[in-house]
Design an enzyme around this catalytic site. Structure first.
Site, PDB file in Angstrom:
ATOM      1  N   TYR A 160      36.959   6.147 -11.990  1.00  0.00           N
ATOM      2  CA  TYR A 160      36.587   6.861 -13.222  1.00  0.00           C
ATOM      3  C   TYR A 160      35.896   8.184 -12.855  1.00  0.00           C
ATOM      4  O   TYR A 160      36.233   9.244 -13.366  1.00  0.00           O
ATOM      5  CB  TYR A 160      35.675   5.949 -14.054  1.00  0.00           C
ATOM      6  CG  TYR A 160      34.749   6.649 -15.030  1.00  0.00           C
ATOM      7  CD1 TYR A 160      35.214   7.093 -16.263  1.00  0.00           C
ATOM      8  CD2 TYR A 160      33.401   6.845 -14.714  1.00  0.00           C
ATOM      9  CE1 TYR A 160      34.351   7.725 -17.163  1.00  0.00           C
ATOM     10  CE2 TYR A 160      32.537   7.461 -15.606  1.00  0.00           C
ATOM     11  CZ  TYR A 160      33.023   7.908 -16.826  1.00  0.00           C
ATOM     12  OH  TYR A 160      32.174   8.535 -17.705  1.00  0.00           O
ATOM     13  N   LYS A 164      36.611  12.148 -13.450  1.00  0.00           N
ATOM     14  CA  LYS A 164      35.661  13.063 -14.119  1.00  0.00           C
ATOM     15  C   LYS A 164      35.522  14.343 -13.290  1.00  0.00           C
ATOM     16  O   LYS A 164      35.363  15.438 -13.823  1.00  0.00           O
ATOM     17  CB  LYS A 164      34.281  12.406 -14.306  1.00  0.00           C
ATOM     18  CG  LYS A 164      34.223  11.247 -15.288  1.00  0.00           C
ATOM     19  CD  LYS A 164      34.541  11.598 -16.722  1.00  0.00           C
ATOM     20  CE  LYS A 164      33.456  12.332 -17.456  1.00  0.00           C
ATOM     21  NZ  LYS A 164      33.837  12.578 -18.892  1.00  0.00           N
TER      22      LYS A 164
HETATM   23  P1  NAD Z   1      32.794   6.020 -25.936  1.00  0.00           P
HETATM   24  O1  NAD Z   1      33.722   5.053 -25.267  1.00  0.00           O
HETATM   25  O2  NAD Z   1      31.810   5.484 -26.891  1.00  0.00           O
HETATM   26  O3  NAD Z   1      33.650   7.141 -26.679  1.00  0.00           O
HETATM   27  C1  NAD Z   1      34.822   7.674 -26.128  1.00  0.00           C
HETATM   28  C2  NAD Z   1      35.792   7.949 -27.274  1.00  0.00           C
HETATM   29  O4  NAD Z   1      36.975   8.549 -26.716  1.00  0.00           O
HETATM   30  C3  NAD Z   1      36.242   6.688 -28.028  1.00  0.00           C
HETATM   31  O5  NAD Z   1      36.028   6.822 -29.422  1.00  0.00           O
HETATM   32  C4  NAD Z   1      37.734   6.596 -27.704  1.00  0.00           C
HETATM   33  O6  NAD Z   1      38.504   6.049 -28.779  1.00  0.00           O
HETATM   34  C5  NAD Z   1      38.094   8.053 -27.451  1.00  0.00           C
HETATM   35  N1  NAD Z   1      39.301   8.185 -26.631  1.00  0.00           N
HETATM   36  C6  NAD Z   1      39.510   7.627 -25.427  1.00  0.00           C
HETATM   37  N2  NAD Z   1      40.752   7.937 -24.990  1.00  0.00           N
HETATM   38  C7  NAD Z   1      41.314   8.727 -25.934  1.00  0.00           C
HETATM   39  C8  NAD Z   1      42.593   9.338 -26.073  1.00  0.00           C
HETATM   40  N3  NAD Z   1      43.536   9.181 -25.126  1.00  0.00           N
HETATM   41  N4  NAD Z   1      42.836  10.077 -27.176  1.00  0.00           N
HETATM   42  C9  NAD Z   1      41.898  10.212 -28.147  1.00  0.00           C
HETATM   43  N5  NAD Z   1      40.674   9.634 -28.083  1.00  0.00           N
HETATM   44  C10 NAD Z   1      40.406   8.893 -26.989  1.00  0.00           C
HETATM   45  O7  NAD Z   1      32.085   6.826 -24.737  1.00  0.00           O
HETATM   46  P2  NAD Z   1      30.681   7.594 -24.736  1.00  0.00           P
HETATM   47  O8  NAD Z   1      29.689   6.722 -24.076  1.00  0.00           O
HETATM   48  O9  NAD Z   1      30.415   8.153 -26.063  1.00  0.00           O
HETATM   49  O10 NAD Z   1      30.980   8.780 -23.702  1.00  0.00           O
HETATM   50  C11 NAD Z   1      31.365  10.062 -24.151  1.00  0.00           C
HETATM   51  C12 NAD Z   1      31.587  10.976 -22.965  1.00  0.00           C
HETATM   52  O11 NAD Z   1      30.375  11.079 -22.202  1.00  0.00           O
HETATM   53  C13 NAD Z   1      32.674  10.540 -21.991  1.00  0.00           C
HETATM   54  O12 NAD Z   1      33.386  11.662 -21.547  1.00  0.00           O
HETATM   55  C14 NAD Z   1      31.892   9.963 -20.812  1.00  0.00           C
HETATM   56  O13 NAD Z   1      32.607  10.101 -19.610  1.00  0.00           O
HETATM   57  C15 NAD Z   1      30.669  10.864 -20.827  1.00  0.00           C
HETATM   58  N6  NAD Z   1      29.473  10.265 -20.222  1.00  0.00           N
HETATM   59  C16 NAD Z   1      28.929   9.142 -20.784  1.00  0.00           C
HETATM   60  C17 NAD Z   1      27.762   8.603 -20.240  1.00  0.00           C
HETATM   61  C18 NAD Z   1      27.131   7.373 -20.850  1.00  0.00           C
HETATM   62  O14 NAD Z   1      26.117   6.913 -20.316  1.00  0.00           O
HETATM   63  N7  NAD Z   1      27.652   6.839 -21.954  1.00  0.00           N
HETATM   64  C19 NAD Z   1      27.169   9.198 -19.120  1.00  0.00           C
HETATM   65  C20 NAD Z   1      27.746  10.349 -18.589  1.00  0.00           C
HETATM   66  C21 NAD Z   1      28.896  10.880 -19.155  1.00  0.00           C
END
Ligand code: NAD
Length: 361
Positions: A160, A164
């Site tokens: 993953y 990224k």
């Molecule tokens: P999440 O899983 O809650 O939300 C991700 C959303 O992306 C979901 O609603 C999903 O349906 C949508 N999605 C996935 N694939 C898709 C596609 N092919 N087409 C359209 N929509 C699609 O995740 P989150 O925790 O809100 O994370 C958001 C971002 O932050 C991500 O990029 C993640 O890598 C990054 N991030 C998160 C964290 C954390 O601690 N949660 C830390 C660092 C970075």
């Protein structure tokens, strides 16, 4: 269900009547706006007077002020109607890190992000803000107050994170001030807050199963946990400060609570806030690490016979037992970032919002 199997219903699903007067500079699209971070982003953008389109493969909430577009970000045909007519796109969609589907990560995070870049350019979008991750520089060993100058990880902690890195590089490389297409990346770490579907629910589930008894290492390793409102604030500031002459173009920024906390103290505060016991027994870091390596090796050797997915992996041990916290000085200088919510308030608000998961004594 993993996305490879999920087939989104495509097209616009709701239409708002309230945004006609909003100037183009305040029209935006949140890709991944149905997710944890995305929903908070949508709420804060609306509160700050933006007209908001949401593009996601699922619709997780209803709001008459929002245009919803359902589709897969890997499809230009799906995405194009959602980014037409907006000046800014926030891209915070990703498959969940817990997935074991490498092909899905590569397709969505890398190829899909290249599609986002191309589709935005063709639609005349001016600014693309990517949600990256601070883990892109984390090799599994201590990072203390790491700056954005650290090189990308040569041994990322999982696939993953590898995707990224590819995603962030593609977005930053696409910044083209002369062509009026500006990009920047926000690197949060350990996002938490109300409606998180991952960290707190998984923690509570582990505590209920009696799996939260051990502290890996000496319990003193500092880590960034970042309240979701602060992460959103960083994104919106970045969008507003991103301009042709700004130092944000084509650059990445750490956004944190600016208050690193021992990993096990943070977990214990959430657990005890919800009436679960804090972990109290210690296991030396290297013992835990080699045990996890052994389990992974065993799972690999047995894979022709049986599919085992150990949850106790070297990556998780590294995340729980090492220092990994990052400096947000660059964001303070370039965009005037300051966390809006303190760690104490953030923990209290998070615990309060998960009252339904608390242990009844
Ligand atoms: P999440 O899983 O809650 O939300 C991700 C959303 O992306 C979901 O609603 C999903 O349906 C949508 N999605 C996935 N694939 C898709 C596609 N092919 N087409 C359209 N929509 C699609 O995740 P989150 O925790 O809100 O994370 C958001 C971002 O932050 C991500 O990029 C993640 O890598 C990054 N991030 C998160 C964290 C954390 O601690 N949660 C830390 C660092 C970075």
């Amino acid at each position: 269900m993993e996305q490879a199997e999920a087939e989104p219903a495509r097209g616009r699903v709701t239409r708002t009547r309230l945004t006609e007067h909003v100037p183009k500079a305040k029209r935006c699209t949140v890709i991944g706006g149905s997710g944890f971070l995305g929903q908070h982003m949508v709420e804060q953008l609306l509160a700050r007077g933006y007209a908001v389109n949401v593009f996601d493969m699922r619709q997780s909430f209803e709001d008459p002020r929002v245009h919803f577009f359902l589709g897969d970000l890997c499809s230009a045909q799906d995405l194009c109607p959602a980014v037409k007519g907006v000046s800014t796109v926030f891209h915070c969609a990703s498959p969940p890190p817990s997935s074991s589907n490498r092909e899905l990560f590569y397709r969505v995070n890398y190829l899909g992000t290249k599609n986002v870049i191309e589709t935005c350019r063709e639609a005349g979008v001016q600014k693309l803000i990517l949600t990256s991750s601070a883990s892109v520089v984390f090799n599994g060993s201590d990072v203390k107050n790491g700056s954005e100058d650290l090189p990308y990880a040569t041994h990322p902690i999982d696939y993953y994170t590898k995707t990224k890195i590819l995603q962030e590089q593609a977005v930053l490389d696409a910044s083209d001030p002369d062509g009026n297409f500006l990009t920047t990346a926000i690197r949060p770490h350990g996002i938490f807050g109300p409606r998180d579907t991952n960290m707190v629910p998984v923690l509570v589930d582990a505590a209920r199963k009696g799996k939260m008894k051990f502290i890996i290492g000496n319990g003193k390793n500092l880590v960034d946990f970042t309240f979701v409102d602060n992460v959103v604030h960083g994104h919106i500031l970045a969008a507003e400060r991103l301009s042709r002459d700004s130092s944000l173009c084509g650059k990445a920024f750490h956004i944190t609570n600016d208050d690193p906390i021992p990993f096990w103290t943070f977990l214990s505060r959430i657990l005890t806030g919800l009436n679960y016991e804090a972990p109290k027994y210690r296991i030396p870091y290297w013992v835990a690490y080699y045990l996890a390596c052994l389990l992974s090796l065993l799972a690999m050797l047995l894979s022709p016979l049986v599919q085992l997915q150990p949850t106790f992996t070297p990556m998780r041990v590294a995340l729980a037992g090492t220092f990994h916290y990052y400096s947000c000085e660059k964001a303070k200088r370039a965009m005037g970032y300051r966390p809006l919510v303190t760690m104490d308030d953030a923990v209290a608000r998070t615990v309060q919002s998960f009252r339904h998961l608390q242990r009844v004594k």
